[in-house]
Motif scaffolding. Structure first.
Motif, short mmCIF file in Angstrom:
data_model
loop_
_atom_site.label_atom_id
_atom_site.label_comp_id
_atom_site.label_asym_id
_atom_site.label_seq_id
_atom_site.Cartn_x
_atom_site.Cartn_y
_atom_site.Cartn_z
N LYS A 19 0.83 -1.20 0.00
CA LYS A 19 0.00 0.00 0.00
C LYS A 19 0.87 1.26 0.00
N ALA A 20 1.92 1.27 0.79
CA ALA A 20 2.84 2.41 0.83
C ALA A 20 3.56 2.57 -0.51
N PHE A 21 3.96 1.46 -1.12
CA PHE A 21 4.65 1.53 -2.41
C PHE A 21 3.76 2.13 -3.48
N TYR A 22 2.57 1.56 -3.65
CA TYR A 22 1.69 2.04 -4.72
C TYR A 22 1.05 3.40 -4.40
N GLY A 23 0.64 3.61 -3.15
CA GLY A 23 -0.02 4.85 -2.80
C GLY A 23 0.92 6.00 -2.58
N GLY A 27 2.43 6.88 -6.21
CA GLY A 27 1.47 7.99 -6.31
C GLY A 27 0.13 7.63 -6.89
N TRP A 28 -0.24 6.36 -6.80
CA TRP A 28 -1.55 5.95 -7.29
C TRP A 28 -2.58 6.15 -6.19
N GLU A 87 11.35 10.95 -10.14
CA GLU A 87 11.07 12.01 -9.16
C GLU A 87 10.54 11.43 -7.86
N ARG A 88 9.90 10.29 -7.93
CA ARG A 88 9.32 9.64 -6.76
C ARG A 88 10.25 8.57 -6.18
N ASP A 89 11.49 8.52 -6.69
CA ASP A 89 12.50 7.55 -6.24
C ASP A 89 12.07 6.10 -6.43
N VAL A 90 11.32 5.85 -7.50
CA VAL A 90 10.96 4.47 -7.85
C VAL A 90 12.07 3.95 -8.75
#
Length: 123
Positions: A19-23, A27-28, A87-90
């Protein structure tokens, strides 16, 4: 008759981490996080602009334990998709140029892999 794909399950080992990864990280939108009981939890996330959502949780029994998915998503611009993820460090690979499309790849902490494809029309 229309056939609309609206929900695809993902296998995850840690629901809060997913949940933390995707949300938070990707940024979903987190549409639902419903805990029915300690044995049943349903989380649904949706990429911006998508008619299809993805779900994971506890006790859903939608995929065999230890499985993973490979999902391809269409984007307007692979370079912008790459910049957005970075930008989101993915962690992601640079744009992979192919005659049939331009691709950006990333994966979640559970090994579910994603290909973001910019469709290229051959000239």
């Amino acid at each position: 008759m229309d056939f609309r794909i609206e929900l695809v399950p993902l296998a995850v080992t840690d629901v809060d981490r997913a949940k933390a990864f995707y949300g938070d990280k990707v940024g979903w939108n987190v549409d639902h996080d419903q805990v029915v009981s300690p044995e049943l939890r349903f989380v649904q996330v949706t990429p911006p602009g998508s008619a299809c959502s993805f779900c994971f949780g506890v006790g859903l029994q939608m995929l065999p334990e230890g499985s993973s998915q490979f999902i391809q998503v269409v984007v307007d611009d692979a370079d912008k998709a790459l910049a957005y993820l970075r930008e989101r460090d993915v962690e992601c690979e640079g744009v992979d140029e192919q005659p049939w499309g331009r691709f950006v790849y990333f994966q979640d902490p559970d090994g579910n892999r994603w290909a973001l494809q910019q469709i290229v029309v051959p000239s």
